[in-house]
Design a protein around this motif. Sequence first.
Motif, short mmCIF file in Angstrom:
data_model
loop_
_atom_site.label_atom_id
_atom_site.label_comp_id
_atom_site.label_asym_id
_atom_site.label_seq_id
_atom_site.Cartn_x
_atom_site.Cartn_y
_atom_site.Cartn_z
N TYR A 148 0.85 -1.19 0.00
CA TYR A 148 0.00 0.00 0.00
C TYR A 148 0.88 1.23 0.00
CZ TYR A 148 -4.64 -2.01 1.01
OH TYR A 148 -5.83 -2.66 0.93
N PHE A 149 0.48 2.24 -0.78
CA PHE A 149 1.09 3.56 -0.75
C PHE A 149 -0.04 4.54 -0.51
CE2 PHE A 149 3.76 0.98 -3.53
CZ PHE A 149 5.04 1.28 -3.07
N GLY A 150 0.01 5.28 0.61
CA GLY A 150 -1.13 6.11 0.97
C GLY A 150 -2.34 5.22 1.15
N GLY A 151 -3.43 5.51 0.47
CA GLY A 151 -4.62 4.67 0.56
C GLY A 151 -4.79 3.76 -0.65
N VAL A 152 -3.72 3.62 -1.46
CA VAL A 152 -3.83 2.85 -2.70
C VAL A 152 -3.09 1.53 -2.58
CG1 VAL A 152 -3.34 2.83 -5.18
CG2 VAL A 152 -4.01 4.96 -4.06
N ASN A 153 -3.80 0.43 -2.81
CA ASN A 153 -3.18 -0.87 -2.85
C ASN A 153 -2.51 -1.05 -4.20
OD1 ASN A 153 -3.80 -4.13 -3.47
ND2 ASN A 153 -2.94 -3.65 -1.48
N ALA A 154 -1.27 -1.52 -4.21
CA ALA A 154 -0.50 -1.59 -5.46
C ALA A 154 -1.12 -2.53 -6.49
CB ALA A 154 0.94 -2.01 -5.17
N ILE A 155 -1.99 -3.43 -6.04
CA ILE A 155 -2.62 -4.32 -7.01
C ILE A 155 -4.08 -3.94 -7.26
CG2 ILE A 155 -1.12 -6.24 -6.46
CD1 ILE A 155 -3.47 -7.45 -4.90
N GLY A 156 -4.49 -2.81 -6.71
CA GLY A 156 -5.82 -2.30 -7.01
C GLY A 156 -6.90 -2.78 -6.08
N ASP A 157 -6.78 -3.99 -5.56
CA ASP A 157 -7.82 -4.55 -4.69
C ASP A 157 -7.17 -5.54 -3.75
OD1 ASP A 157 -9.94 -5.76 -3.46
OD2 ASP A 157 -11.02 -6.24 -5.28
N ALA A 158 -7.15 -5.23 -2.45
CA ALA A 158 -6.48 -6.08 -1.48
C ALA A 158 -7.04 -7.50 -1.48
CB ALA A 158 -6.61 -5.49 -0.08
N ALA A 159 -8.28 -7.68 -1.89
CA ALA A 159 -8.92 -8.99 -1.83
C ALA A 159 -8.32 -9.97 -2.83
CB ALA A 159 -10.42 -8.86 -2.10
N ILE A 160 -7.65 -9.47 -3.87
CA ILE A 160 -7.12 -10.38 -4.87
C ILE A 160 -5.61 -10.55 -4.78
CG2 ILE A 160 -8.98 -9.89 -6.50
CD1 ILE A 160 -7.00 -8.17 -8.07
N SER A 161 -4.99 -9.98 -3.74
CA SER A 161 -3.57 -10.17 -3.57
C SER A 161 -3.27 -11.63 -3.25
CB SER A 161 -3.06 -9.29 -2.42
OG SER A 161 -1.66 -9.42 -2.26
N PRO A 162 -2.15 -12.17 -3.72
CA PRO A 162 -1.83 -13.56 -3.40
C PRO A 162 -1.59 -13.72 -1.91
CG PRO A 162 0.07 -12.46 -4.37
CD PRO A 162 -1.09 -11.53 -4.52
N ASN A 163 -2.05 -14.81 -1.36
CA ASN A 163 -1.87 -15.09 0.05
C ASN A 163 -0.57 -15.87 0.21
OD1 ASN A 163 -1.93 -15.83 2.71
ND2 ASN A 163 -3.94 -16.80 2.64
N HIS A 164 0.42 -15.26 0.83
CA HIS A 164 1.72 -15.90 0.97
C HIS A 164 1.94 -16.43 2.39
CE1 HIS A 164 2.83 -14.86 -3.06
NE2 HIS A 164 2.58 -13.59 -2.83
#
Length: 205
Positions: A148-164
């Motif tokens: 995240y940078f400010g209020g923006v998730n780098a992939i656009g939607d936190a829900a679709i980020s890969p779960n590591h």
Amino acid sequence: ASEYALVGGAQTTCFSNSLSCETESASASTSVSALVVPTGLLSLWKFDATSYTAGSPGEVLDTQGISSGTTSGTVQSVPGKMGKAAQTDATSDKITVTSTSAYTSLSQGSFSFTGWFFSGTDKDAIVIALHACTTSTGFIFQSKSGCYFGGVNAIGDAAISPNHNNNVWHHFACVKDGTSYREYIDGALYETETGPSTFTTPAEP
């Protein structure tokens, strides 16, 4: 199941006032001896202490000398991806460094931060953050949500980020290049997003 999170190894956490940290994302499998400190590096924490004592100031050494960290809770020294790592319980344990103007000014230009992490918790574990939880400020990397940078998730939607959170060491790199935000995982570009050219960073640990 036990819950824990590890951060460790050379290039564990890197703050840079240029894009030089981004180049380290391609070195995820490189040996420690082959790693070169990038130009413009602000801070580097290797977590190579043999043990930690909660509340002992500065024992998490910043090799660049800007802001060494202090542990709280039961942070432990354990084997890392390369060298040693710091293990937390992903709940209350943490390592705190003092924010400086060198960090808070990062959001006014291009910068990157990178590191290694190993997570065995189902939580969205915070790996590194300079962030106010109640407002969309600062920057952060979490094991599920990513960069995240400010209020923006780098992939656009936190829900679709890969779960590591899969008990495997991973390398991450978060890059802000003007209005372009990028997230790299294990040396590969995962996604890009567009955001403001500047944002506010809180003056807090």
